[in-house]
Design an enzyme around this catalytic site. Structure first.
Site, PDB file in Angstrom:
ATOM      1  N   SER A 260       0.809  -1.206   0.000  1.00 28.06           N
ATOM      2  CA  SER A 260       0.000   0.000   0.000  1.00 28.06           C
ATOM      3  C   SER A 260       0.849   1.267   0.000  1.00 28.06           C
ATOM      4  O   SER A 260       1.700   1.438  -0.866  1.00 28.06           O
ATOM      5  CB  SER A 260      -0.961  -0.060   1.183  1.00 28.06           C
ATOM      6  OG  SER A 260      -2.082   0.702   0.874  1.00 28.06           O
ATOM      7  N   LYS A 264       4.102   2.136  -2.403  1.00 27.07           N
ATOM      8  CA  LYS A 264       4.426   3.326  -3.211  1.00 27.07           C
ATOM      9  C   LYS A 264       5.897   3.684  -2.953  1.00 27.07           C
ATOM     10  O   LYS A 264       6.667   3.973  -3.875  1.00 27.07           O
ATOM     11  CB  LYS A 264       3.533   4.521  -2.822  1.00 27.07           C
ATOM     12  CG  LYS A 264       2.009   4.246  -2.846  1.00 27.07           C
ATOM     13  CD  LYS A 264       1.221   5.488  -2.412  1.00 27.07           C
ATOM     14  CE  LYS A 264      -0.145   5.227  -1.776  1.00 27.07           C
ATOM     15  NZ  LYS A 264      -1.160   4.547  -2.507  1.00 27.07           N
ATOM     16  N   TRP A 351     -10.431   0.148  -4.358  1.00 21.80           N
ATOM     17  CA  TRP A 351      -9.903   1.485  -4.057  1.00 21.80           C
ATOM     18  C   TRP A 351      -8.534   1.707  -4.737  1.00 21.80           C
ATOM     19  O   TRP A 351      -8.214   2.782  -5.196  1.00 21.80           O
ATOM     20  CB  TRP A 351      -9.785   1.602  -2.531  1.00 21.80           C
ATOM     21  CG  TRP A 351      -9.362   2.923  -1.994  1.00 21.80           C
ATOM     22  CD1 TRP A 351      -8.203   3.191  -1.327  1.00 21.80           C
ATOM     23  CD2 TRP A 351     -10.090   4.156  -2.011  1.00 21.80           C
ATOM     24  NE1 TRP A 351      -8.165   4.499  -0.936  1.00 21.80           N
ATOM     25  CE2 TRP A 351      -9.314   5.119  -1.348  1.00 21.80           C
ATOM     26  CE3 TRP A 351     -11.334   4.517  -2.535  1.00 21.80           C
ATOM     27  CZ2 TRP A 351      -9.724   6.433  -1.182  1.00 21.80           C
ATOM     28  CZ3 TRP A 351     -11.749   5.843  -2.375  1.00 21.80           C
ATOM     29  CH2 TRP A 351     -10.947   6.776  -1.706  1.00 21.80           C
ATOM     30  N   HIS A 405      -7.674  -5.809   0.756  1.00 22.94           N
ATOM     31  CA  HIS A 405      -6.424  -5.056   0.808  1.00 22.94           C
ATOM     32  C   HIS A 405      -5.548  -5.529   1.973  1.00 22.94           C
ATOM     33  O   HIS A 405      -5.861  -5.258   3.134  1.00 22.94           O
ATOM     34  CB  HIS A 405      -6.829  -3.587   1.006  1.00 22.94           C
ATOM     35  CG  HIS A 405      -5.698  -2.620   0.931  1.00 22.94           C
ATOM     36  ND1 HIS A 405      -4.948  -2.427  -0.203  1.00 22.94           N
ATOM     37  CD2 HIS A 405      -5.205  -1.752   1.858  1.00 22.94           C
ATOM     38  CE1 HIS A 405      -4.049  -1.483   0.030  1.00 22.94           C
ATOM     39  NE2 HIS A 405      -4.181  -1.071   1.269  1.00 22.94           N
TER      40      HIS A 405
HETATM   41  C1  GTR Z   1      -5.497   4.364   1.984  1.00 17.46           C
HETATM   42  C2  GTR Z   1      -4.947   5.224   0.877  1.00 17.46           C
HETATM   43  C3  GTR Z   1      -4.241   4.348  -0.104  1.00 17.46           C
HETATM   44  C4  GTR Z   1      -3.293   3.378   0.574  1.00 17.46           C
HETATM   45  C5  GTR Z   1      -3.808   2.848   1.900  1.00 17.46           C
HETATM   46  C6  GTR Z   1      -2.773   2.167   2.784  1.00 17.46           C
HETATM   47  O1  GTR Z   1      -6.305   5.030   2.856  1.00 17.46           O
HETATM   48  O2  GTR Z   1      -6.017   5.902   0.288  1.00 17.46           O
HETATM   49  O3  GTR Z   1      -3.583   5.136  -1.075  1.00 17.46           O
HETATM   50  O4  GTR Z   1      -2.055   3.924   0.725  1.00 17.46           O
HETATM   51  O5  GTR Z   1      -4.381   3.823   2.654  1.00 17.46           O
HETATM   52  O6  GTR Z   1      -1.621   2.577   2.877  1.00 17.46           O
HETATM   53  O7  GTR Z   1      -3.159   1.174   3.421  1.00 17.46           O
END
Ligand code: GTR
Length: 425
Positions: A260, A264, A351, A405
């Site tokens: 996540s 990045k 998402w 996720h």
């Molecule tokens: C979310 C965000 C994502 C992702 C995620 C995470 O809220 O919108 O871009 O980075 O968090 O890091 O789990």
């Protein structure tokens, strides 16, 4: 005793609440309709800004690669400072019989040379006992080092764990599902991790107590010249620096990875720092592997509103005009070429835009082709019909997992297999 830095706490709470309100609001008007998506003006990885077509590796490396790096530095993540002089490492703990005797555990504090501060990061490293000079997975963790496993010997991280404006009491092993240490060790790999907030606390004011402020003179960069994602990526490179000094590690075989937001950071680190032999993006989504031009799930506007500290201020100017961004995320992946890259999604993680994550990988293929690497160019996104069936070549791989996720054993098993093939054992 480890010293915890003090925080401007009321400020931090205010900002974090504002961010979650913005995020809740923005999640309401999100597009999940493929028919509404129009990808416009997608940059060609092999066309320079002056319109010259790149036809060979030499021109890729000399012209287009540096040009793309600069685009990401100027428009998205900010400048990446190099390693500061006079870093010190201190081995704070070592055991030859960790994880039931199958691993060596080392804990190392990295002291950054900051005037009047104790800028530092705690690394925890597990290595397989049976495999000298092991290849190593390198990644940051979300909730401090003790969260990765129940191992009672894991020392606290430098910084407290902040979530939604509060200091969290994190249970040992709370995030162990994301760090299947035994499987990694059994496969002959080591794993090195540090808490991302040792580098920069993850809230809008975090830069004030993180390395973007503490090291600004030593690194010769102002805090606003980069963002938290850049700072975390910088931290990953500092783990690599340490690994290069450790005789028990083969630092030419490191895999940089992250989930996540930390995915990045892993992509940006892997793109910048070619010492990482292999790069793995786990559900990195917007600002990671997903194409920004696809208006599906999280968008540039949403991410910049919820997490104003992650990217450059300049990135906000693209909130409503992603088609004008001179560098979309397939170009980030092309910077990793010719090194192997694995991109992974989860089907319920809409998402993060799973299809957008796949397309960035696919659209980086022309650069891998320059190096005669087998690509993923001919593949279509597997979607829901292709769950848990990894596809791709030895250099470009993708899977979409069932479920939500997260970064789970299934994901690790695929990365281990991919890395094993590449490292030849
Ligand atoms: C979310 C965000 C994502 C992702 C995620 C995470 O809220 O919108 O871009 O980075 O968090 O890091 O789990």
């Amino acid at each position: 005793m480890l010293k915890v830095r003090s925080l401007p706490f009321s400020l931090m709470i205010g900002f974090t609440l504002a961010c979650s309100a913005a995020s809740a609001q923005s999640r309401r008007n999100v597009n999940y309709d493929e028919t509404k998506i129009k990808i416009e003006n997608l940059p060609d990885p092999l066309l320079t800004l002056s319109g010259k077509k790149i036809k060979n590796r030499r021109n890729w490396e000399r012209r287009r690669r540096p040009e793309i790096l600069t685009l990401f530095e100027d428009h998205v993540y900010g400048r990446m400072p190099s390693r500061p002089k006079n870093i010190r490492y201190r081995l704070t703990e070592k055991s030859e019989s960790a994880l039931g005797g199958k691993a060596v555990r080392k804990q190392v504090t990295v002291y950054f040379p900051a005037r009047d501060s104790n800028a530092a990061m705690n690394i925890i490293l597990y290595l397989p006992k049976q495999n000298r000079r092991a290849p190593v997975f390198v990644g940051l963790n979300f909730m401090s080092n003790p969260s990765i496993d129940e191992d009672p010997a894991i020392l606290p991280s430098r910084y407290p764990v902040i979530k939604d404006g509060r200091i969290l009491e994190v249970k040992r092993g709370e995030q162990s599902r994301r760090w299947p240490l035994e499987e990694i060790i059994d496969a002959g790999f080591g794993v090195a991790t540090a808490f991302c907030q040792d580098i920069e606390p993850d809230h809008a004011e975090g830069w004030k107590t993180g390395i973007r402020t503490l090291l600004k003179d030593e690194l010769n960069i102002q805090p606003e010249e980069w963002g938290a994602i850049g700072a975390w990526a910088w931290g990953l490179s500092r783990i690599q620096d340490y690994l290069e000094t450790d005789p028990d590690v083969d630092a030419s075989k490191t895999v940089v990875t992250g989930h996540s937001r930390l995915g990045k950071a892993a992509l940006w680190a892997g793109a910048q720092d070619q010492r990482f032999a292999l790069v793995v993006s786990n559900e990195s989504g917007e600002g990671g592997a997903s194409l920004a031009r696809r208006n599906y799930g999280e968008t540039i506007r949403i991410i910049n509103t919820s997490f104003p500290h992650w990217f450059l201020e300049k990135y906000k100017t693209y909130n409503d005009r992603p088609q004008e961004l001179p560098a979309d995320q397939h170009l980030l992946i092309s910077l990793i070429a010719p090194r192997p890259i694995y991109v992974a999604s989860a089907v319920e993680d809409r998402w993060a835009d799973p299809k957008g994550e796949f397309l960035s990988l696919k659209y980086a293929s022309p650069v891998y082709k320059l190096y005669d690497r087998e690509t993923i160019e001919a593949a279509d996104w597997p979607g829901a019909a292709g769950l848990n069936q990894p596809i791709g070549s030895q250099y470009m791989h993708y899977h979409i997992r069932e479920g939500v996720h997260d970064m789970l054993l299934y994901d690790w098993q695929q990365y281990i297999k991919f890395a094993r093939q590449h490292f030849g054992y």
